[in-house]
Design a protein around this motif. Structure first.
Motif, mmCIF file in Angstrom:
data_model
loop_
_atom_site.group_PDB
_atom_site.id
_atom_site.type_symbol
_atom_site.label_atom_id
_atom_site.label_comp_id
_atom_site.label_asym_id
_atom_site.label_seq_id
_atom_site.Cartn_x
_atom_site.Cartn_y
_atom_site.Cartn_z
ATOM 1 N N GLU A 66 0.591 -1.530 -0.034
ATOM 2 C CA GLU A 66 -0.279 0.091 -0.042
ATOM 3 C C GLU A 66 0.854 1.221 -0.020
ATOM 4 O O GLU A 66 0.468 1.753 -0.946
ATOM 5 C CB GLU A 66 -0.924 0.182 1.435
ATOM 6 N N LEU A 67 1.943 1.293 1.342
ATOM 7 C CA LEU A 67 2.514 2.786 1.245
ATOM 8 C C LEU A 67 3.484 2.755 -0.185
ATOM 9 O O LEU A 67 3.830 3.621 -0.913
ATOM 10 C CB LEU A 67 3.921 2.397 2.823
ATOM 11 N N VAL A 68 4.327 1.455 -0.763
ATOM 12 C CA VAL A 68 5.222 1.825 -1.457
ATOM 13 C C VAL A 68 4.542 1.349 -3.117
ATOM 14 O O VAL A 68 4.602 2.813 -3.777
ATOM 15 C CB VAL A 68 5.816 0.894 -1.639
ATOM 16 N N LEU A 69 3.225 0.371 -3.616
ATOM 17 C CA LEU A 69 2.682 0.343 -4.645
ATOM 18 C C LEU A 69 1.633 1.213 -4.568
ATOM 19 O O LEU A 69 1.115 1.490 -5.747
ATOM 20 C CB LEU A 69 2.371 -1.408 -5.070
ATOM 21 N N GLY A 70 0.847 1.400 -3.543
ATOM 22 C CA GLY A 70 -0.285 2.518 -3.575
ATOM 23 C C GLY A 70 -0.586 3.654 -4.287
ATOM 24 O O GLY A 70 -2.005 3.943 -4.190
ATOM 25 N N GLY A 71 0.235 4.478 -4.072
ATOM 26 C CA GLY A 71 -0.153 6.040 -4.420
ATOM 27 C C GLY A 71 -0.811 6.249 -3.224
ATOM 28 O O GLY A 71 -1.556 7.256 -3.542
ATOM 29 N N VAL A 72 -0.044 6.143 -1.706
ATOM 30 C CA VAL A 72 -0.542 7.228 -0.576
ATOM 31 C C VAL A 72 0.557 8.184 -0.671
ATOM 32 O O VAL A 72 1.412 7.852 -1.150
ATOM 33 C CB VAL A 72 -0.223 6.210 0.687
ATOM 34 N N ASP A 73 -0.455 9.002 -0.307
ATOM 35 C CA ASP A 73 0.746 10.216 -0.547
ATOM 36 C C ASP A 73 0.411 11.114 1.112
ATOM 37 O O ASP A 73 1.001 12.363 1.224
ATOM 38 C CB ASP A 73 0.402 11.404 -1.480
#
Length: 359
Positions: free
Chosen positions: A137-144
């Motif tokens: 989620e943090l690396v691949l998921g686009g979380v900003d």
């Protein structure tokens, strides 16, 4: 006749294994698994913490002080050695504890007080328990908006001899393969295993923690002996280098434009050192995870001969357009005309980045 003092039987010390991560239950369970019948099982938690709730922001609250874990483990090791017992400790640290400063401080203290005659460190392993779901989620998921959580999870990976992945079955197969290749780049010296497959035999190779201070993939990538461009079929690694400082106003525009999703491929992780013309007395730290970028000061003055100079940034990503990254970052460097100006005038350049605290 003076009898020589007996040589301490330090070779029988198995050493210290640190176990950290995100989940108190998984960290404790794995530490129990790794502790042998002769090991001293130690918890550095002040009190049992509740499992994180998914509806709470994981970035809230201060991180546990690494000195707490260091002092607890160091004191036990000294007590065991003083009593003539073998130093064989498996210690779980409170979730959220930054493992890199914990390991560096503890390793230095153990080596200074009880280092083995053959030069191996008594800090044998650092085992990190990481949720594959969170990592994806943090690396691949686009979380900003979760940089602190992302930085902590990536640090758990980059500062470990063994990465124990939890929840791997909950990650789609394609993302799981990407994570496997990324972890091989971020932690090239670590064994990456599902948490249920980590046993005492996983720790058969001893002493790897002694090299963790320089083992992270980004640190290896910045080495002058490593090629600046590499591709393993999935992950591209590119190192950007230049001795000139950045003009911060131009850099801010490039970061907004160039590192938007898809503009130059997908940057999954970048890490290194930077220097701004407006803050030319300090070396800055460049760190991104997924869509989140942080530019913070380091403790290094730029004028020190051992400090990194200019820009040294390692990028890890998918389908990276290296030529565009190079061209765009080059456009942020001071021009020849700007370099010839009095450096005192550089401080008048527009600088939209947050002010750094005084060093």
């Amino acid at each position: 006749m003076i009898e020589p003092l007996p040589t301490p039987r330090l070779s029988r010390h198995r050493g210290v294994v640190l176990v950290g991560g995100q989940s108190p239950a998984l960290v404790g369970r794995l530490a129990d698994e790794l502790a042998g019948p002769a090991s001293r099982r130690l918890s550095t938690e002040r009190e049992r913490q509740p499992e994180p709730r998914p509806d709470l922001d994981p970035d809230l609250g201060p991180s546990p002080d690494p000195h707490t874990a260091v002092d607890t483990v160091h004191r036990l090791a000294l007590d065991l050695a003083h009593d003539g017992a073998a130093v064989d400790i498996v210690a779980s640290v409170e979730p959220g504890t930054p493992l890199r400063p914990t390991g560096l401080m503890l390793g230095a203290l153990l080596d200074a007080d009880l280092g083995l005659p053959d030069g191996r460190s008594l800090l044998q392993h650092v085992v990190s328990v990481v949720s594959a779901v969170d990592l994806a989620e943090l690396v691949l998921g686009g979380v900003d908006d979760r940089f602190r959580a992302a930085e902590h999870v990536v640090e758990l990976v980059e500062y470990a001899t063994v990465v124990a992945l939890a929840d791997t079955d909950a990650v789609p197969a394609a993302d799981r393969r990407t994570l496997e290749r990324l972890l091989a780049r971020l932690a090239p010296e670590a064994a990456v295993l599902p948490v249920d497959e980590v046993t005492r035999t996983s720790l058969a190779t001893r002493g790897g923690a002694a090299h963790l201070g320089s083992a992270a993939g980004w640190m290896q990538a910045l080495s002058e002996h490593t090629p600046d461009l590499a591709h393993d079929g999935t992950i591209t690694t590119y190192v950007y280098r230049d001795e000139r400082p950045f003009h911060p106003e131009r850099l801010a525009a490039v970061v907004e434009r160039t590192f938007a999703p898809g503009a130059v491929g997908t940057v999954l992780r970048s890490r290194g050192f930077t220097q701004f013309a407006t803050r030319c007395d300090r070396v800055g730290s460049w760190s991104s995870v997924g869509q989140m970028l942080s530019l913070d000061p380091t403790s290094s003055p730029s004028w020190h001969p051992d400090s990194p100079h200019g820009q040294q940034i390692a990028f890890f990503g998918l389908d990276l357009d290296v030529a565009t990254i190079r061209r765009e970052l080059d456009s942020c460097l001071l021009s020849d005309a700007e370099l010839l100006r009095d450096p005192a005038e550089w401080r008048d350049f527009v600088d939209p980045f947050p002010v750094w605290a005084a060093g």
